[in-house]
Design a protein around this motif. Sequence first.
Motif, PDB file in Angstrom:
ATOM      1  N   GLY A 175       1.792 -13.735  34.032  1.00 21.48           N
ATOM      2  CA  GLY A 175       0.845 -13.014  34.861  1.00 21.48           C
ATOM      3  C   GLY A 175       1.519 -11.950  35.704  1.00 21.48           C
ATOM      4  N   ALA A 176       0.698 -10.999  36.163  1.00 25.86           N
ATOM      5  CA  ALA A 176       1.220  -9.946  37.029  1.00 25.86           C
ATOM      6  C   ALA A 176       1.801 -10.565  38.299  1.00 25.86           C
ATOM      7  CB  ALA A 176       0.108  -8.959  37.370  1.00 25.86           C
ATOM      8  N   GLY A 177       3.026 -10.162  38.647  1.00 26.21           N
ATOM      9  CA  GLY A 177       3.686 -10.685  39.834  1.00 26.21           C
ATOM     10  C   GLY A 177       4.279 -12.067  39.672  1.00 26.21           C
ATOM     11  N   GLU A 178       4.234 -12.611  38.465  1.00 27.40           N
ATOM     12  CA  GLU A 178       4.755 -13.949  38.230  1.00 27.40           C
ATOM     13  C   GLU A 178       6.111 -13.875  37.535  1.00 27.40           C
ATOM     14  OE1 GLU A 178       1.901 -16.121  36.031  1.00 27.40           O
ATOM     15  OE2 GLU A 178       0.409 -16.188  37.658  1.00 27.40           O
ATOM     16  N   GLY A 179       6.768 -15.031  37.455  1.00 30.08           N
ATOM     17  CA  GLY A 179       8.041 -15.144  36.760  1.00 30.08           C
ATOM     18  C   GLY A 179       8.132 -16.461  36.018  1.00 30.08           C
ATOM     19  N   VAL A 180       8.937 -16.507  34.994  1.00 30.21           N
ATOM     20  CA  VAL A 180       9.142 -17.740  34.235  1.00 30.21           C
ATOM     21  C   VAL A 180      10.643 -17.962  34.057  1.00 30.21           C
ATOM     22  CG1 VAL A 180       6.951 -17.633  32.989  1.00 30.21           C
ATOM     23  CG2 VAL A 180       8.946 -16.504  32.046  1.00 30.21           C
ATOM     24  N   ASP A 181      11.018 -19.229  34.057  1.00 29.24           N
ATOM     25  CA  ASP A 181      12.426 -19.580  33.835  1.00 29.24           C
ATOM     26  C   ASP A 181      12.713 -19.579  32.337  1.00 29.24           C
ATOM     27  OD1 ASP A 181      13.125 -19.923  36.538  1.00 29.24           O
ATOM     28  OD2 ASP A 181      12.250 -21.936  36.542  1.00 29.24           O
ATOM     29  N   ILE A 182      13.849 -19.005  31.979  1.00 34.32           N
ATOM     30  CA  ILE A 182      14.273 -18.928  30.580  1.00 34.32           C
ATOM     31  C   ILE A 182      15.494 -19.832  30.407  1.00 34.32           C
ATOM     32  CG2 ILE A 182      15.039 -17.417  28.723  1.00 34.32           C
ATOM     33  CD1 ILE A 182      12.264 -16.739  29.688  1.00 34.32           C
ATOM     34  N   ARG A 183      15.464 -20.641  29.365  1.00 34.08           N
ATOM     35  CA  ARG A 183      16.617 -21.482  29.019  1.00 34.08           C
ATOM     36  C   ARG A 183      16.745 -21.485  27.498  1.00 34.08           C
ATOM     37  NH1 ARG A 183      19.831 -25.676  31.123  1.00 34.08           N
ATOM     38  NH2 ARG A 183      20.347 -27.343  29.665  1.00 34.08           N
ATOM     39  N   LEU A 184      17.788 -20.862  27.009  1.00 38.71           N
ATOM     40  CA  LEU A 184      18.027 -20.759  25.570  1.00 38.71           C
ATOM     41  C   LEU A 184      19.245 -21.589  25.192  1.00 38.71           C
ATOM     42  CD1 LEU A 184      17.571 -16.916  25.027  1.00 38.71           C
ATOM     43  CD2 LEU A 184      15.830 -18.700  24.958  1.00 38.71           C
ATOM     44  N   ARG A 185      19.134 -22.293  24.083  1.00 40.28           N
ATOM     45  CA  ARG A 185      20.277 -23.057  23.570  1.00 40.28           C
ATOM     46  C   ARG A 185      20.944 -22.257  22.457  1.00 40.28           C
ATOM     47  NH1 ARG A 185      19.096 -28.595  20.782  1.00 40.28           N
ATOM     48  NH2 ARG A 185      19.629 -27.608  18.804  1.00 40.28           N
ATOM     49  N   TRP A 186      22.261 -22.198  22.557  1.00 42.91           N
ATOM     50  CA  TRP A 186      23.047 -21.429  21.587  1.00 42.91           C
ATOM     51  C   TRP A 186      23.988 -22.381  20.864  1.00 42.91           C
ATOM     52  CZ3 TRP A 186      27.225 -17.285  23.151  1.00 42.91           C
ATOM     53  CH2 TRP A 186      27.711 -16.656  21.992  1.00 42.91           C
ATOM     54  N   ASP A 187      23.785 -22.528  19.582  1.00 38.18           N
ATOM     55  CA  ASP A 187      24.658 -23.360  18.746  1.00 38.18           C
ATOM     56  C   ASP A 187      25.428 -22.439  17.811  1.00 38.18           C
ATOM     57  OD1 ASP A 187      23.737 -25.782  19.840  1.00 38.18           O
ATOM     58  OD2 ASP A 187      21.976 -25.718  18.549  1.00 38.18           O
ATOM     59  N   MET A 188      26.706 -22.293  18.083  1.00 38.82           N
ATOM     60  CA  MET A 188      27.529 -21.375  17.294  1.00 38.82           C
ATOM     61  C   MET A 188      28.010 -22.041  16.008  1.00 38.82           C
ATOM     62  SD  MET A 188      29.575 -19.834  20.496  1.00 38.82           S
ATOM     63  CE  MET A 188      29.206 -21.329  21.382  1.00 38.82           C
ATOM     64  N   PRO A 189      27.952 -21.359  14.903  1.00 41.30           N
ATOM     65  CA  PRO A 189      28.410 -21.962  13.640  1.00 41.30           C
ATOM     66  C   PRO A 189      29.931 -21.981  13.543  1.00 41.30           C
ATOM     67  CG  PRO A 189      27.638 -19.718  13.271  1.00 41.30           C
ATOM     68  CD  PRO A 189      27.370 -20.024  14.713  1.00 41.30           C
ATOM     69  N   GLY A 190      30.481 -23.187  13.384  1.00 40.50           N
ATOM     70  CA  GLY A 190      31.915 -23.346  13.107  1.00 40.50           C
ATOM     71  C   GLY A 190      32.813 -22.686  14.130  1.00 40.50           C
ATOM     72  N   PHE A 191      33.915 -22.145  13.618  1.00 45.15           N
ATOM     73  CA  PHE A 191      34.911 -21.527  14.479  1.00 45.15           C
ATOM     74  C   PHE A 191      34.573 -20.077  14.821  1.00 45.15           C
ATOM     75  CE2 PHE A 191      37.173 -25.054  12.615  1.00 45.15           C
ATOM     76  CZ  PHE A 191      37.927 -25.527  13.674  1.00 45.15           C
ATOM     77  N   ALA A 192      33.388 -19.599  14.383  1.00 44.92           N
ATOM     78  CA  ALA A 192      33.036 -18.207  14.638  1.00 44.92           C
ATOM     79  C   ALA A 192      32.876 -17.931  16.120  1.00 44.92           C
ATOM     80  CB  ALA A 192      31.741 -17.856  13.896  1.00 44.92           C
ATOM     81  N   GLY A 193      32.582 -18.967  16.896  1.00 46.02           N
ATOM     82  CA  GLY A 193      32.330 -18.738  18.308  1.00 46.02           C
ATOM     83  C   GLY A 193      33.563 -18.692  19.176  1.00 46.02           C
ATOM     84  N   LEU A 194      34.722 -18.978  18.641  1.00 45.61           N
ATOM     85  CA  LEU A 194      35.924 -19.075  19.456  1.00 45.61           C
ATOM     86  C   LEU A 194      36.296 -17.715  20.037  1.00 45.61           C
ATOM     87  CD1 LEU A 194      38.043 -21.193  20.283  1.00 45.61           C
ATOM     88  CD2 LEU A 194      39.414 -20.445  18.346  1.00 45.61           C
ATOM     89  N   GLY A 195      36.554 -17.688  21.369  1.00 43.04           N
ATOM     90  CA  GLY A 195      37.005 -16.463  22.008  1.00 43.04           C
ATOM     91  C   GLY A 195      35.964 -15.860  22.935  1.00 43.04           C
ATOM     92  N   PRO A 196      36.153 -14.570  23.341  1.00 44.82           N
ATOM     93  CA  PRO A 196      35.256 -13.923  24.304  1.00 44.82           C
ATOM     94  C   PRO A 196      33.961 -13.435  23.648  1.00 44.82           C
ATOM     95  CG  PRO A 196      37.027 -12.435  23.684  1.00 44.82           C
ATOM     96  CD  PRO A 196      37.328 -13.738  23.010  1.00 44.82           C
ATOM     97  N   HIS A 197      32.891 -13.408  24.448  1.00 37.73           N
ATOM     98  CA  HIS A 197      31.585 -12.954  23.977  1.00 37.73           C
ATOM     99  C   HIS A 197      30.887 -12.191  25.102  1.00 37.73           C
ATOM    100  CE1 HIS A 197      31.522 -15.629  20.366  1.00 37.73           C
ATOM    101  NE2 HIS A 197      32.315 -16.358  21.136  1.00 37.73           N
ATOM    102  N   ASP A 198      30.250 -11.078  24.744  1.00 37.58           N
ATOM    103  CA  ASP A 198      29.350 -10.361  25.645  1.00 37.58           C
ATOM    104  C   ASP A 198      27.936 -10.633  25.163  1.00 37.58           C
ATOM    105  OD1 ASP A 198      31.169  -8.972  27.452  1.00 37.58           O
ATOM    106  OD2 ASP A 198      31.825  -7.899  25.670  1.00 37.58           O
ATOM    107  N   VAL A 199      27.199 -11.395  25.962  1.00 39.14           N
ATOM    108  CA  VAL A 199      25.873 -11.855  25.568  1.00 39.14           C
ATOM    109  C   VAL A 199      24.818 -11.007  26.274  1.00 39.14           C
ATOM    110  CG1 VAL A 199      24.272 -13.799  25.595  1.00 39.14           C
ATOM    111  CG2 VAL A 199      26.700 -14.189  25.159  1.00 39.14           C
ATOM    112  N   THR A 200      23.836 -10.547  25.508  1.00 41.05           N
ATOM    113  CA  THR A 200      22.727  -9.753  26.039  1.00 41.05           C
ATOM    114  C   THR A 200      21.426 -10.496  25.791  1.00 41.05           C
ATOM    115  OG1 THR A 200      23.903  -7.694  25.562  1.00 41.05           O
ATOM    116  CG2 THR A 200      21.530  -7.540  25.936  1.00 41.05           C
TER     117      THR A 200
END
Length: 664
Positions: free
Chosen positions: A208-233
């Motif tokens: 609604g106008a003037g309202e807000g909602v909480d966002i909670r996203l789960r991120w499951d990275m496949p294998g070793f691809a997630g290792l290291g730094p990440h810039d998340v948007t």
Amino acid sequence: MLDVLVDPTGRVRESNKDDNRAVTEWIIDSTPEVFPITRDINLVPSIPSEGTEIKISIPFTARIESATASVAARLVGLPSGTEQITFVIDRDQRPRQVWTWPNVPAGDHRLPLVVAIDDVPSATVAVIPVLVSEKPDLAFTPGTLQYEPAHPILGQSVFLTTRLYNIGRAPAYNVQIAAYDGPKEDNNTIKRFQNKTYISPEPISTIGAGEGVDIRLRWDMPGFAGLGPHDVTIVADPKGTIPEVDETNNEDQVHLTIHDLPNLAVDPWDGVQYLIPPGEAQWGQAIPIRAEGYNRGESPAERVRMSLLFNGEEYSYIFPRVEPGARFETATALPSRSGKNVLEVQLDRYDLIAERGETDKGIGDNLSKPHYLYLDMVMPQVAVENNRLLYHVEDETEYSAGVHEYTGWIPDRGIGIKGDLEEHNIELRPTYVSDMTPVSTVRMPRNWWWQKEYDCFTTPPEGNRDLEFSVPAPNGQYDVFIEIFSSGWVNQATAVFSVRCKNDSEFRSVERFYSGEGYCFQPLGSCHIVEDRFSFILRPVTGSPPISFYKVKFKRPSNGGPVAAGYSSALFPAGPFERKRVQLSWDAEIPEGTDLGVRARWCDRDEQGGLRHMPWMRFVPGAQGNLNIVGKGDYVQFYGLFARHRHDSATSTIRSVTIEIEPE
């Protein structure tokens, strides 16, 4: 009267449907010959918002056979003028005409349609209501995108949390949320893993106008691809389907690093230590021990179990949290009832912690090498009854108080040879070095080098200091080999060292040419081994490339005669008598192809209180079942020698031993 209903079928999810109906009055001229089919009017977008371009597509029909119609339309409330469209229409046609208005402001607009046919005066045939709502404005507060846990670890779910606001004046419906690993343009979306597949976030039905909602996203990275730094948007309305007041505030970013797993490690040789030297101990005495481990990974390890495996028993210590790079240790004292003590330390024995680089068995470098401590175990003195002492040795625990290398407890039979005596390898280790003075744990010019990481002793670059070993061995005639490696073989150099075995009168030179095999077992000769030990001395040779020594191998020749394994008992206090008579009796089983001999001796205290082992006094065949010795001494000890004549697994056994001591 004009009754207007928005979303008449209720397909759009809304927080409030009370304002979807409007009634207005408008004067319509007499029934026209050409008129719009209002039920088929298309409005693009279907729910227009302020500032957008609006297209209205209207189909027409006619009452007459054919006519040229001119329809004028003007959106009331806009400064733009009337737009007129002229077209030819027949009775059976449904031509559709389109009017377009750019940048329409919010408001309750009306669209009258005025039709003129040939020379007939113009007439208003319909009034179309056009409701243009105000825009929503989806916005993140910059810098509020957060993640948890605070120290993300490879293989764990990462949760992204923030709050999305609608700072516009109209509700936003069916709001899609997307997060990207990297720039949005790369389209590397963040998803959760569920039911064997990766799933995108569900849309938000209404903000609604003037309202807000909480966002909670789960991120499951496949294998070793997630290792290291990440810039998340994170992006609200990533496809831009919702018109907004400001399209530039729908994103927020956060930088995070996915750390590698913990890596629990034990130094194979220094990870656990006895805090007493070899020597005498009382049966059941607590042996002080120190053990340590490390977390050499990038992440903390929770509830780390350190297991001390001491003589087949596990003693566990739990460390609630071990940070990356941290060292943790425990010091304790564990009761011993064994003449030969075996101690290991293992971290995460039950593989409850995911670690970097661990094997499919979950061991990795979590387990130390076994550490041996040989003790002269002194049994508790029994009470004097009827002017005598009476000891019984009947079960595995009592037998373990002695020292045995190739014998052991055989269920339902007693003590005997465990396994075969055909071939055995013994790793060279500091426990078997008679004097560690010539040895260092780092490379030094004149010292032998104990290389812990490779479990070997390497000759010094200079000098010829001797290094003496005494390793456990089966008794009998054996071909003896020593495993060696020389770095000089890379350059085709010949490795040379000198060796003197126990029965040799002098050192003899051994040369080994490079054969392309790498590590190899160099023969030392055929040796007759007695007293359960094989002793030899290694001496470097000046000018030889470095040589590393790893193992000794004992191989029974096919025609080498009988072989045997011995058992030395604990020490039994001989009581307060001046001179004593000892009656030793036992129950034995001696199958065909085996043999058994038993002997006994006194052990005494020297002037400094140390133990002194006297020579063995008698050696009798095991079938005799008893022997007697007479003399002085503080303790009595017996020894069983179990022989095997054939190349099989047969063994003689001793089930129970009784020691009776009384004054002479």
